[in-house]
Write a protein that holds these residues in place. Sequence first.
Motif, PDB file in Angstrom:
ATOM      1  N   LEU A 144       0.838  -1.200   0.000  1.00 18.20           N
ATOM      2  CA  LEU A 144       0.000   0.000   0.000  1.00 18.20           C
ATOM      3  C   LEU A 144       0.878   1.257   0.000  1.00 18.20           C
ATOM      4  O   LEU A 144       0.548   2.267  -0.628  1.00 18.20           O
ATOM      5  CB  LEU A 144      -0.882  -0.032   1.251  1.00 18.20           C
ATOM      6  N   MET A 145       2.015   1.200   0.676  1.00 14.95           N
ATOM      7  CA  MET A 145       2.936   2.350   0.719  1.00 14.95           C
ATOM      8  C   MET A 145       3.454   2.674  -0.685  1.00 14.95           C
ATOM      9  O   MET A 145       3.541   3.835  -1.074  1.00 14.95           O
ATOM     10  CB  MET A 145       4.128   2.059   1.651  1.00 14.95           C
ATOM     11  N   THR A 146       3.793   1.604  -1.432  1.00 12.49           N
ATOM     12  CA  THR A 146       4.267   1.826  -2.806  1.00 12.49           C
ATOM     13  C   THR A 146       3.144   2.422  -3.655  1.00 12.49           C
ATOM     14  O   THR A 146       3.343   3.386  -4.399  1.00 12.49           O
ATOM     15  CB  THR A 146       4.772   0.488  -3.392  1.00 12.49           C
ATOM     16  N   MET A 147       1.949   1.860  -3.506  1.00 18.46           N
ATOM     17  CA  MET A 147       0.819   2.347  -4.298  1.00 18.46           C
ATOM     18  C   MET A 147       0.521   3.816  -3.979  1.00 18.46           C
ATOM     19  O   MET A 147       0.353   4.644  -4.872  1.00 18.46           O
ATOM     20  CB  MET A 147      -0.397   1.492  -3.952  1.00 18.46           C
ATOM     21  N   ASN A 148       0.480   4.141  -2.674  1.00 19.13           N
ATOM     22  CA  ASN A 148       0.180   5.521  -2.270  1.00 19.13           C
ATOM     23  C   ASN A 148       1.231   6.496  -2.786  1.00 19.13           C
ATOM     24  O   ASN A 148       0.910   7.624  -3.157  1.00 19.13           O
ATOM     25  CB  ASN A 148       0.092   5.634  -0.747  1.00 19.13           C
ATOM     26  N   ALA A 149       2.491   6.054  -2.808  1.00 22.52           N
ATOM     27  CA  ALA A 149       3.565   6.936  -3.275  1.00 22.52           C
ATOM     28  C   ALA A 149       3.321   7.322  -4.737  1.00 22.52           C
ATOM     29  O   ALA A 149       3.446   8.501  -5.108  1.00 22.52           O
ATOM     30  CB  ALA A 149       4.910   6.227  -3.136  1.00 22.52           C
ATOM     31  N   PHE A 150       2.963   6.355  -5.557  1.00 21.26           N
ATOM     32  CA  PHE A 150       2.759   6.657  -6.977  1.00 21.26           C
ATOM     33  C   PHE A 150       1.452   7.415  -7.209  1.00 21.26           C
ATOM     34  O   PHE A 150       1.378   8.249  -8.108  1.00 21.26           O
ATOM     35  CB  PHE A 150       2.848   5.376  -7.816  1.00 21.26           C
ATOM     36  N   LYS A 151       0.430   7.128  -6.389  1.00 24.36           N
ATOM     37  CA  LYS A 151      -0.813   7.917  -6.500  1.00 24.36           C
ATOM     38  C   LYS A 151      -0.492   9.379  -6.208  1.00 24.36           C
ATOM     39  O   LYS A 151      -0.957  10.283  -6.893  1.00 24.36           O
ATOM     40  CB  LYS A 151      -1.854   7.408  -5.504  1.00 24.36           C
ATOM     41  N   ALA A 152       0.362   9.602  -5.178  1.00 23.20           N
ATOM     42  CA  ALA A 152       0.737  10.979  -4.819  1.00 23.20           C
ATOM     43  C   ALA A 152       1.527  11.651  -5.943  1.00 23.20           C
ATOM     44  O   ALA A 152       1.538  12.863  -6.064  1.00 23.20           O
ATOM     45  CB  ALA A 152       1.554  10.970  -3.536  1.00 23.20           C
ATOM     46  N   MET A 153       2.173  10.843  -6.791  1.00 33.60           N
ATOM     47  CA  MET A 153       2.927  11.411  -7.922  1.00 33.60           C
ATOM     48  C   MET A 153       2.073  11.395  -9.190  1.00 33.60           C
ATOM     49  O   MET A 153       2.597  11.459 -10.297  1.00 33.60           O
ATOM     50  CB  MET A 153       4.239  10.646  -8.108  1.00 33.60           C
ATOM     51  N   GLY A 154       0.753  11.305  -8.999  1.00 35.75           N
ATOM     52  CA  GLY A 154      -0.193  11.541 -10.101  1.00 35.75           C
ATOM     53  C   GLY A 154      -0.585  10.323 -10.914  1.00 35.75           C
ATOM     54  O   GLY A 154      -1.266  10.472 -11.934  1.00 35.75           O
ATOM     55  N   VAL A 155      -0.200   9.105 -10.489  1.00 35.22           N
ATOM     56  CA  VAL A 155      -0.551   7.932 -11.306  1.00 35.22           C
ATOM     57  C   VAL A 155      -1.957   7.446 -10.941  1.00 35.22           C
ATOM     58  O   VAL A 155      -2.341   7.415  -9.770  1.00 35.22           O
ATOM     59  CB  VAL A 155       0.471   6.781 -11.126  1.00 35.22           C
ATOM     60  N   ASP A 156      -2.708   7.097 -11.991  1.00 39.51           N
ATOM     61  CA  ASP A 156      -4.084   6.630 -11.816  1.00 39.51           C
ATOM     62  C   ASP A 156      -4.061   5.112 -11.555  1.00 39.51           C
ATOM     63  O   ASP A 156      -3.748   4.327 -12.454  1.00 39.51           O
ATOM     64  CB  ASP A 156      -4.827   6.981 -13.127  1.00 39.51           C
TER      65      ASP A 156
END
Length: 425
Positions: free
Chosen positions: A48-60
């Motif tokens: 989840l940490m990896t996913m949240n990091a990329f969501k925060a960098m704008g990835v859908d």
Amino acid sequence: MKINKISKIIAEIKVPADKSITHRAIMLSCLANGTSAVNNYLHSDDCLMTMNAFKAMGVDIVQTSSRLTIKGAGLNGLKKSPHSIYAGNSGTTTRLISGILAGQKFTTVINGDESLSKRPMKRVIEPLRLMNADITADKDNFLPMTIKETQGLKAIDYISNVASAQVKSCILLAGLYADGITSVTEPEKSRDHSERMLKAFGADIVEDNLKVSIKKCDRLFAQEVNVPSDISSAAFFIAAGLILKNSRIKILGVNINPTRDGIIEIIKNMGANIKFENIRNVSGEEVADIEISSSDLCGVNIDGKIMPRLVDEIPAIALCATQAEGTTVISGAKELRVKESDRLSAIATQLKKMGADIKETEDGLIIRGKTKLTGCRVDSFKDHRIAMMLSVAGLIAEGTTEIIDSSCVNISFSNFYDILKQVCS
Ligand code: S3P
């Protein structure tokens, strides 16, 4: 969590998806062009940490219980996160993402929980600096770490003094952005999931024994990844099947990648009854159904050479060693001191409390078996693999074993206690 002694387990189970492969599948999908799918991904705190990091960098990223659908941003399409990236307890998130962030045209701060903030980051800072990255960190080694906007990375030929897939993967991911050919050579081969997956996503990557080289890349291509079950999670049920009398456990769809199968080699040497069925390939990874039955184990020597192939399985193996005739000597395992807890100390102190004959050395453990274990109050030190080892120990211990901070199993195996309850009933 309180665990009572049981008489046996006869069960067929599926353990959750591989943590290492899930992290990588998310990262590469986010960097690819096009829409990727990650099926049977690991739904755990670390990933989840990896996913949240990329969501925060704008990835859908669209998430259902069994599938992630990721619209890749492309190698140069990530955006600056509006806040610092919180990696929680996850060393894999931190070290791999550092390689990607080193190649970006924006600055990012990474921080983490108390345990992660004590883990060494110099091992990635050093090679990234040689590639021209601009990084600052607490005491030059710890989170929080700031990775500044790059003026362009340059390729390096790096000789690493630690066999670490996190270090290797960090350098290879930075290598996607670096002019030229970036190489990393390890003292022993660590898990090769990054190499396999980078190849599948279209990167130009070559392996030559302990050396891996990658060329600067213009684009990665979206893929569909099916994630197999994690041998590091299976390890606790493998141990349970071996040390409980009259037991048989079949674990379905486990990743048996040869850079991860050290536990199988070791338990075979210890005399394990183990069978493999239905060996197949899933998204470029070897997978099998594994059947374990109760075994008369004997002590073995485990040295540094095999360590990268079983580094996360030492807690499960150490528990087996307490139930093996003779002495098990584990050496060359000092990396265990810088995991989610100091695992050599955690294993030794907590199993000793339960009655094991176990001595901690500077870089390993000496375990004399077989010993009767007795339930008591033991500490997981908020380390998921220590909590699971102690829980399985509780199944063979007289009386009740009480595990402090057992909810840390959510880091890699959120339904661990559900499965345990199910197989014990
Ligand atoms: C991992 C590599 C290993 C392992 C960790 C996951 C990975 O760490 O212990 O749980 O996914 O690359 P090191 O690279 O520090 O050995």
